[in-house]
Design a protein around this motif. Structure first.
Motif, PDB file in Angstrom:
ATOM      1  N   ILE A  89       0.845  -1.192   0.000  1.00 26.24           N
ATOM      2  CA  ILE A  89       0.000   0.000   0.000  1.00 26.24           C
ATOM      3  C   ILE A  89       0.878   1.238   0.000  1.00 26.24           C
ATOM      4  N   GLY A  90       0.585   2.158  -0.902  1.00 29.78           N
ATOM      5  CA  GLY A  90       1.223   3.464  -0.907  1.00 29.78           C
ATOM      6  C   GLY A  90       0.189   4.525  -0.601  1.00 29.78           C
ATOM      7  N   SER A  91       0.640   5.692  -0.169  1.00 33.38           N
ATOM      8  CA  SER A  91      -0.301   6.800   0.064  1.00 33.38           C
ATOM      9  C   SER A  91       0.280   8.071  -0.532  1.00 33.38           C
ATOM     10  N   ILE A  92      -0.582   8.819  -1.177  1.00 33.44           N
ATOM     11  CA  ILE A  92      -0.173  10.077  -1.802  1.00 33.44           C
ATOM     12  C   ILE A  92      -1.194  11.147  -1.426  1.00 33.44           C
ATOM     13  N   ASN A  93      -0.735  12.228  -0.819  1.00 33.77           N
ATOM     14  CA  ASN A  93      -1.629  13.298  -0.398  1.00 33.77           C
ATOM     15  C   ASN A  93      -2.253  13.997  -1.605  1.00 33.77           C
ATOM     16  N   THR A  94      -3.372  14.654  -1.382  1.00 34.43           N
ATOM     17  CA  THR A  94      -4.101  15.242  -2.502  1.00 34.43           C
ATOM     18  C   THR A  94      -3.565  16.598  -2.950  1.00 34.43           C
ATOM     19  N   ASP A  95      -2.449  17.037  -2.392  1.00 31.59           N
ATOM     20  CA  ASP A  95      -1.737  18.165  -2.992  1.00 31.59           C
ATOM     21  C   ASP A  95      -0.366  17.741  -3.509  1.00 31.59           C
ATOM     22  N   CYS A 147      11.096   9.651   3.734  1.00 33.01           N
ATOM     23  CA  CYS A 147      10.267  10.307   2.704  1.00 33.01           C
ATOM     24  C   CYS A 147       8.891   9.656   2.680  1.00 33.01           C
ATOM     25  N   HIS A 148       8.016  10.045   3.601  1.00 32.17           N
ATOM     26  CA  HIS A 148       6.697   9.409   3.696  1.00 32.17           C
ATOM     27  C   HIS A 148       5.881   9.497   2.413  1.00 32.17           C
ATOM     28  N   PRO A 149       5.911  10.605   1.644  1.00 30.46           N
ATOM     29  CA  PRO A 149       5.119  10.649   0.402  1.00 30.46           C
ATOM     30  C   PRO A 149       5.570   9.633  -0.646  1.00 30.46           C
ATOM     31  N   ALA A 150       6.694   8.963  -0.401  1.00 32.84           N
ATOM     32  CA  ALA A 150       7.185   7.939  -1.333  1.00 32.84           C
ATOM     33  C   ALA A 150       7.248   6.568  -0.672  1.00 32.84           C
ATOM     34  N   MET A 151       6.514   6.396   0.449  1.00 29.61           N
ATOM     35  CA  MET A 151       6.575   5.131   1.181  1.00 29.61           C
ATOM     36  C   MET A 151       5.516   4.154   0.704  1.00 29.61           C
ATOM     37  N   PHE A 152       5.906   2.885   0.626  1.00 29.02           N
ATOM     38  CA  PHE A 152       4.989   1.772   0.440  1.00 29.02           C
ATOM     39  C   PHE A 152       5.279   0.767   1.550  1.00 29.02           C
ATOM     40  N   ALA A 153       4.233   0.120   2.030  1.00 31.74           N
ATOM     41  CA  ALA A 153       4.390  -0.890   3.070  1.00 31.74           C
ATOM     42  C   ALA A 153       3.353  -1.979   2.842  1.00 31.74           C
ATOM     43  N   THR A 154       3.606  -3.138   3.407  1.00 33.75           N
ATOM     44  CA  THR A 154       2.639  -4.211   3.242  1.00 33.75           C
ATOM     45  C   THR A 154       1.383  -3.920   4.060  1.00 33.75           C
ATOM     46  N   LYS A 155       0.256  -4.450   3.590  1.00 34.84           N
ATOM     47  CA  LYS A 155      -0.977  -4.319   4.378  1.00 34.84           C
ATOM     48  C   LYS A 155      -0.775  -4.958   5.741  1.00 34.84           C
ATOM     49  N   LYS A 156      -0.049  -6.066   5.773  1.00 34.67           N
ATOM     50  CA  LYS A 156       0.191  -6.767   7.037  1.00 34.67           C
ATOM     51  C   LYS A 156       0.871  -5.864   8.052  1.00 34.67           C
ATOM     52  N   ILE A 157       1.906  -5.140   7.646  1.00 26.46           N
ATOM     53  CA  ILE A 157       2.657  -4.320   8.592  1.00 26.46           C
ATOM     54  C   ILE A 157       1.874  -3.073   8.981  1.00 26.46           C
ATOM     55  N   LEU A 158       1.106  -2.506   8.044  1.00 26.02           N
ATOM     56  CA  LEU A 158       0.284  -1.338   8.354  1.00 26.02           C
ATOM     57  C   LEU A 158      -0.866  -1.695   9.280  1.00 26.02           C
ATOM     58  N   THR A 159      -1.310  -2.939   9.222  1.00 30.29           N
ATOM     59  CA  THR A 159      -2.346  -3.406  10.140  1.00 30.29           C
ATOM     60  C   THR A 159      -1.763  -3.711  11.511  1.00 30.29           C
ATOM     61  N   GLU A 160      -0.555  -4.260  11.520  1.00 25.90           N
ATOM     62  CA  GLU A 160       0.112  -4.586  12.785  1.00 25.90           C
ATOM     63  C   GLU A 160       0.511  -3.335  13.547  1.00 25.90           C
ATOM     64  N   PHE A 161       0.899  -2.276  12.824  1.00 26.07           N
ATOM     65  CA  PHE A 161       1.340  -1.018  13.440  1.00 26.07           C
ATOM     66  C   PHE A 161       0.473   0.131  12.927  1.00 26.07           C
ATOM     67  N   MET A 168       1.007  15.247  14.120  1.00 31.23           N
ATOM     68  CA  MET A 168       1.419  15.346  12.722  1.00 31.23           C
ATOM     69  C   MET A 168       2.533  14.372  12.351  1.00 31.23           C
ATOM     70  N   TYR A 169       3.241  13.820  13.344  1.00 27.60           N
ATOM     71  CA  TYR A 169       4.331  12.898  13.062  1.00 27.60           C
ATOM     72  C   TYR A 169       3.951  11.436  13.320  1.00 27.60           C
ATOM     73  N   ASP A 170       2.666  11.139  13.211  1.00 31.44           N
ATOM     74  CA  ASP A 170       2.246   9.739  13.332  1.00 31.44           C
ATOM     75  C   ASP A 170       2.928   8.854  12.291  1.00 31.44           C
ATOM     76  N   ASP A 171       3.248   9.428  11.129  1.00 32.09           N
ATOM     77  CA  ASP A 171       3.923   8.631  10.097  1.00 32.09           C
ATOM     78  C   ASP A 171       5.321   8.227  10.554  1.00 32.09           C
ATOM     79  N   PHE A 172       6.060   9.143  11.165  1.00 35.09           N
ATOM     80  CA  PHE A 172       7.399   8.800  11.652  1.00 35.09           C
ATOM     81  C   PHE A 172       7.321   7.870  12.852  1.00 35.09           C
ATOM     82  N   ASN A 173       6.305   8.034  13.682  1.00 36.07           N
ATOM     83  CA  ASN A 173       6.113   7.092  14.783  1.00 36.07           C
ATOM     84  C   ASN A 173       5.863   5.686  14.239  1.00 36.07           C
ATOM     85  N   PHE A 174       5.079   5.591  13.162  1.00 35.81           N
ATOM     86  CA  PHE A 174       4.824   4.293  12.537  1.00 35.81           C
ATOM     87  C   PHE A 174       6.123   3.645  12.074  1.00 35.81           C
TER      88      PHE A 174
END
Length: 244
Positions: A89-95, A147-161, A168-174
């Motif tokens: 799964i990747g995520s890209i902000n709408t701007d 570089c969170h706007p260029a991150m991809f991770a497995t669904k498994k790991i995103l569900t686990e964490f 605002m830094y929940d992404d870095f905490n993840f």
């Protein structure tokens, strides 16, 4: 392999079309695109819906739109992860927007490395000119090559964490949680996405410098890292304040 791309939106009518077009233009053939809208009050949803016929014409690409109130960006991302069917799964902000081969690059990297999380480099779009933030990992764990706007991770790991939905830094905490758990993280120094400078993490005031430094320091400390990280956090935020 199915890849899911998530975009979180709220009153994004000015920029969302460019983001959607960048997903539609991906060279990778098997993409599930989910837009999680926080019950926008403008034309965000209508603009997103206008792209449904274009996705329907492209074999292997789908668009789903979820629009309902949420508790912010990271709550919306958690919803998107729960709804996703992709292996990664990747995520890209709408701007922001992807380079045409972004998904292909990250899918190929997954096939080679079987990573839990990975990211590429980003192009930061500033009024003073573009700059590249190069993806990297070092022995000293910091946000420097993150570089969170260029991150991809497995669904498994995103569900686990899941994202903590604290700040605002929940992404870095993840990603720090993933790192400290000994999961496999890799990077690739290719520009994956374009990041529009000027969001909540780039506000310029001394109060914001202190606030952002404290949040990042608390993340380091919550994962058992040294108190010396305070100097790193404060120096990095001060440099951003001075240099812009």
């Amino acid at each position: 392999m199915l890849v899911t791309v998530l975009s979180v939106a709220y009153n994004s009518e000015a920029t969302i079309a460019r983001t959607i077009e960048s997903v539609l233009a991906q060279t990778y053939p098997n993409i599930e695109y989910i837009i999680i809208d926080g019950d926008s009050k403008d034309n965000t949803v209508e603009i997103a819906e206008s792209f449904l016929p274009q996705f329907a014409k492209q074999k292997g690409k789908t668009l789903r739109i979820i629009s309902e109130p949420d508790h912010g960006m990271y709550d919306a991302l958690n919803k998107g992860v729960a709804a996703a069917n992709g292996t990664i799964i990747g995520s890209i902000n709408t701007d922001d927007w992807y380079e045409p081969e972004a998904v292909s690059v990250m899918a190929e990297l997954y096939e080679q490395e079987h990573y839990d999380a990975a990211w590429g480099s980003i192009r930061i779009k500033k009024n003073t000119g573009d700059m590249i933030k190069h993806a990297k990992l070092g022995s000293f764990w910091t946000t420097n090559g993150w570089c969170h706007p260029a991150m991809f991770a497995t669904k498994k790991i995103l569900t686990e964490f899941p994202y903590a939905c604290r700040d605002m830094y929940d992404d870095f905490n993840f990603i720090t949680s993933v790192h400290c758990a000994g999961k496999k993280i890799v990077t690739i120094d290719k520009v994956i996405s374009n990041f529009s400078f000027g969001g909540m993490s780039t506000k310029k005031s001394l109060k914001e410098v202190w606030y952002r430094a404290r949040i990042k320091y608390n993340i380091y400390r919550s994962h058992g890292m040294s108190r010396w990280y305070w100097l790193h956090c404060l120096s990095m935020e001060t440099a951003k304040y001075i240099l812009g």
